[in-house]
Design a protein around this motif. Sequence first.
Motif, PDB file in Angstrom:
ATOM      1  N   TYR A 225     -83.025 -28.539 -30.439  1.00 64.09           N
ATOM      2  CA  TYR A 225     -83.075 -27.168 -29.921  1.00 64.09           C
ATOM      3  C   TYR A 225     -83.571 -27.108 -28.472  1.00 64.09           C
ATOM      4  O   TYR A 225     -84.212 -26.147 -28.064  1.00 64.09           O
ATOM      5  CB  TYR A 225     -83.987 -26.311 -30.798  1.00 64.09           C
ATOM      6  CG  TYR A 225     -83.428 -26.060 -32.184  1.00 64.09           C
ATOM      7  CD1 TYR A 225     -82.296 -25.278 -32.369  1.00 64.09           C
ATOM      8  CD2 TYR A 225     -84.034 -26.611 -33.310  1.00 64.09           C
ATOM      9  CE1 TYR A 225     -81.773 -25.054 -33.631  1.00 64.09           C
ATOM     10  CE2 TYR A 225     -83.525 -26.385 -34.584  1.00 64.09           C
ATOM     11  CZ  TYR A 225     -82.392 -25.603 -34.736  1.00 64.09           C
ATOM     12  OH  TYR A 225     -81.882 -25.381 -35.978  1.00 64.09           O
ATOM     13  N   TYR A 250     -76.186 -21.863 -28.230  1.00 66.11           N
ATOM     14  CA  TYR A 250     -76.307 -21.700 -29.672  1.00 66.11           C
ATOM     15  C   TYR A 250     -75.300 -22.598 -30.385  1.00 66.11           C
ATOM     16  O   TYR A 250     -74.135 -22.691 -29.977  1.00 66.11           O
ATOM     17  CB  TYR A 250     -76.062 -20.243 -30.089  1.00 66.11           C
ATOM     18  CG  TYR A 250     -77.126 -19.289 -29.611  1.00 66.11           C
ATOM     19  CD1 TYR A 250     -78.360 -19.212 -30.253  1.00 66.11           C
ATOM     20  CD2 TYR A 250     -76.909 -18.476 -28.503  1.00 66.11           C
ATOM     21  CE1 TYR A 250     -79.349 -18.344 -29.815  1.00 66.11           C
ATOM     22  CE2 TYR A 250     -77.894 -17.606 -28.052  1.00 66.11           C
ATOM     23  CZ  TYR A 250     -79.114 -17.541 -28.715  1.00 66.11           C
ATOM     24  OH  TYR A 250     -80.091 -16.686 -28.264  1.00 66.11           O
ATOM     25  N   HIS A 253     -73.924 -22.633 -36.376  1.00 66.61           N
ATOM     26  CA  HIS A 253     -74.667 -22.099 -37.525  1.00 66.61           C
ATOM     27  C   HIS A 253     -75.700 -21.052 -37.122  1.00 66.61           C
ATOM     28  O   HIS A 253     -76.260 -20.364 -37.981  1.00 66.61           O
ATOM     29  CB  HIS A 253     -75.356 -23.237 -38.289  1.00 66.61           C
ATOM     30  CG  HIS A 253     -76.564 -23.800 -37.583  1.00 66.61           C
ATOM     31  ND1 HIS A 253     -76.482 -24.855 -36.704  1.00 66.61           N
ATOM     32  CD2 HIS A 253     -77.874 -23.441 -37.624  1.00 66.61           C
ATOM     33  CE1 HIS A 253     -77.685 -25.117 -36.238  1.00 66.61           C
ATOM     34  NE2 HIS A 253     -78.557 -24.280 -36.782  1.00 66.61           N
ATOM     35  N   GLN A 254     -75.943 -20.893 -35.807  1.00 64.91           N
ATOM     36  CA  GLN A 254     -76.927 -19.909 -35.341  1.00 64.91           C
ATOM     37  C   GLN A 254     -76.310 -18.544 -35.069  1.00 64.91           C
ATOM     38  O   GLN A 254     -77.029 -17.603 -34.738  1.00 64.91           O
ATOM     39  CB  GLN A 254     -77.610 -20.424 -34.071  1.00 64.91           C
ATOM     40  CG  GLN A 254     -78.474 -21.660 -34.283  1.00 64.91           C
ATOM     41  CD  GLN A 254     -79.075 -22.146 -32.985  1.00 64.91           C
ATOM     42  OE1 GLN A 254     -78.398 -22.690 -32.124  1.00 64.91           O
ATOM     43  NE2 GLN A 254     -80.376 -21.924 -32.841  1.00 64.91           N
ATOM     44  N   LYS A 308     -81.189 -17.843 -36.382  1.00 63.47           N
ATOM     45  CA  LYS A 308     -81.741 -19.193 -36.302  1.00 63.47           C
ATOM     46  C   LYS A 308     -80.885 -20.164 -37.100  1.00 63.47           C
ATOM     47  O   LYS A 308     -80.167 -19.778 -37.987  1.00 63.47           O
ATOM     48  CB  LYS A 308     -83.182 -19.217 -36.834  1.00 63.47           C
ATOM     49  CG  LYS A 308     -84.148 -18.444 -35.955  1.00 63.47           C
ATOM     50  CD  LYS A 308     -85.550 -18.565 -36.501  1.00 63.47           C
ATOM     51  CE  LYS A 308     -86.559 -17.845 -35.620  1.00 63.47           C
ATOM     52  NZ  LYS A 308     -87.940 -17.970 -36.111  1.00 63.47           N
TER      53      LYS A 308
END
Length: 308
Positions: A225, A250, A253-254, A308
């Motif tokens: 990240y 991003y 999946h975010q 997230k």
Amino acid sequence: MFSGIVESTARVVSIQKDQENIHFTLSRGEVLSIVGASGSGKSTLLKALYGLFDLSQGKIFWKGTPVLGPSHNLVPGFPKMKYLAQDFGLMPYMTVEENVGKFLSNLDLPKKRARVAELLEMTLMQDYAKVKPLFLSGGQKQRVGLAQVLAQAPEVLLLDEPFSQTDSFLKNRIRQNLFTFLKDHKITTLIATHESQEALGFSDRIMIIKEGKQLLIDTPEKVYYSQNEYIATLFDVVNKVQVEGKEHLYYPHQIHIVNQSSWQAEVENCFFQGGDYLILCRSDKQLFYIKHNEKIEKGKKVFFKVGK
């Protein structure tokens, strides 16, 4: 260009390179994955640590002893530092079990046989014990080479793409066996890999290198990240998204589908990936990817939010 220290106590490996480049310290039993694009210097770093070439600048030490290149040493490396290259170095006319036990003493044959059997089982090569490497596939030879270096009980292990030729359906099981073995025996390991899941799932820390320079070294979570585009693309598809006037990175999946939001896009394509779908969307001339648990037809308009 490299300088460093390799010790045997709490600090096992410490490497420094001039100014902006490589610097790290490892503890006993720690696993460090070295990740970077092809040609970034992953294999070169391992070869330098093992003494396979002469350095133009700097120094490397193993337990206070300089690691010197081929112009000084006919045989590279140290007894407790082992390097598994991508050519494996097996004897083609010896059996698999003979290759694994090649460097073990014959003074205690039951112990030697037990050691060889344990490592063949760990690498899932027990059914090939009597076979000669001449008749093995590249992936099978790779696993025998791994068992051979582990048989010598190294303190430091250098692995260069150790599963690059291993079949996918075996890879995860062998990885789990290997990294459990390394932790149980407290073997400090440096692994050069291009496989993101391997680095994220089994490393204590990850080093990112680019063009021979260290960009980041940290825990898998912090590296993953890190909001650095080069680093992010090593692990997954990455989207650049404007949030409150600032560009953020991003992973698919975010970005989540919601019933209503100010961010709307149209589905351009949908790719089945087993457990989910990778969906290509377009919003205001910008393409981006998301992951979703259901298939979405091309042309459908959907709303999104960043999570997230």
